[in-house]
Design an enzyme around this catalytic site. Sequence first.
Site, PDB file in Angstrom:
ATOM      1  N   SER A 138      -7.525 -43.061 -48.641  1.00  0.00           N
ATOM      2  CA  SER A 138      -8.341 -41.901 -48.311  1.00  0.00           C
ATOM      3  C   SER A 138      -9.510 -41.795 -49.301  1.00  0.00           C
ATOM      4  O   SER A 138     -10.288 -42.736 -49.432  1.00  0.00           O
ATOM      5  CB  SER A 138      -7.468 -40.648 -48.285  1.00  0.00           C
ATOM      6  OG  SER A 138      -8.113 -39.578 -47.642  1.00  0.00           O
ATOM      7  N   ASP A 153      -4.470 -41.880 -37.091  1.00  0.00           N
ATOM      8  CA  ASP A 153      -4.919 -41.109 -38.256  1.00  0.00           C
ATOM      9  C   ASP A 153      -5.665 -39.858 -37.783  1.00  0.00           C
ATOM     10  O   ASP A 153      -6.718 -39.967 -37.158  1.00  0.00           O
ATOM     11  CB  ASP A 153      -5.831 -41.975 -39.120  1.00  0.00           C
ATOM     12  CG  ASP A 153      -6.141 -41.351 -40.479  1.00  0.00           C
ATOM     13  OD1 ASP A 153      -6.244 -40.108 -40.559  1.00  0.00           O
ATOM     14  OD2 ASP A 153      -6.294 -42.105 -41.453  1.00  0.00           O
ATOM     15  N   HIS A 208      -2.119 -40.209 -41.368  1.00  0.00           N
ATOM     16  CA  HIS A 208      -2.866 -40.153 -42.630  1.00  0.00           C
ATOM     17  C   HIS A 208      -1.922 -39.948 -43.807  1.00  0.00           C
ATOM     18  O   HIS A 208      -2.237 -39.251 -44.768  1.00  0.00           O
ATOM     19  CB  HIS A 208      -3.911 -39.041 -42.583  1.00  0.00           C
ATOM     20  CG  HIS A 208      -4.978 -39.176 -43.633  1.00  0.00           C
ATOM     21  ND1 HIS A 208      -5.930 -40.169 -43.618  1.00  0.00           N
ATOM     22  CD2 HIS A 208      -5.240 -38.444 -44.758  1.00  0.00           C
ATOM     23  CE1 HIS A 208      -6.727 -40.045 -44.662  1.00  0.00           C
ATOM     24  NE2 HIS A 208      -6.329 -39.010 -45.374  1.00  0.00           N
TER      25      HIS A 208
END
Length: 301
Positions: free
Chosen positions: A107, A254, A282
Amino acid sequence: MDRYAGTERMVPAGELQLWTEEFGDPDDPAVLLLMGAGAQGVQWNDGFVRRLVAGGRRVIRYDHRDAGRSSTVDFATHPYTVADMAADALAVLDGLGVEQAHCVGASLGGVIAQRLAVTHPDRVLTLTALASSPLGTDMAAIVGRAAAGLPPLPDQLPPPTGELLAALASAPPAAATDLEGYLSARMPLWRVLHGPELPYDEDEYRAMEARVYERARDLSAALNHTLAGAAGSGAADELAGVAVPTLVLHGTADPMFPYPHAEALAAAIPGARLVPLPGMGHTLPSALDGRLAEEVLRHTA
């Protein structure tokens, strides 16, 4: 000496102190794990770390500033950017005597790793961006249009899912008066972040968040990472100059960075290899430790 037992150390980054933990043989190639916004280094699963160590890697995970046991910052008086967080990552390598490392970022950590590959390619052996987005993505603008009910502009990547935006909007502040209150507030968000396709183990996320709660100096400080990201990370066209071998790992489900973010990132870096992870959202559920470690070990061989 047990190479699977972590060695914890605080290292200096300017006036800050950053918590680090390293595993494995110091003579093995180093893998630096960079976590995402608001997350602690221990959210890199122990099982994933052990698999990398078993594959002959020296593994380093650390807490960003404003997370876990690292120093906290008054963002209003001392704002910082992704570039500053990249400098922190270099300070970790310097503090542990590591000249070069394979950088694996999740991320926001993936964005920080991209920044390192652009500005300090001599320190980066390989780049792995997991559940990330290209350098320079203006998520604030993307989310702002989505919140207003507007479609993305032609040159914009897709926004987080509506379900995730609703979960983020309804989530209370990170601080809570007790552990159970904190866990109750966090679990609905993790359910959405996990995604709808893979089996969801709430007990695993509860245990992870309990560890986060117990380690944090200030839970609310980690919200500053979002402010740092919003301040800008660079420009996507800088990625054309990245010459280190690059792997892009991304879940097909995601909800934060829909799959086109991964496609755009892989297209922006010459020679990058894109590997879809079917059904992954995610988060990094332990059920995927083996698959993720396999991909990272292959890439860093």
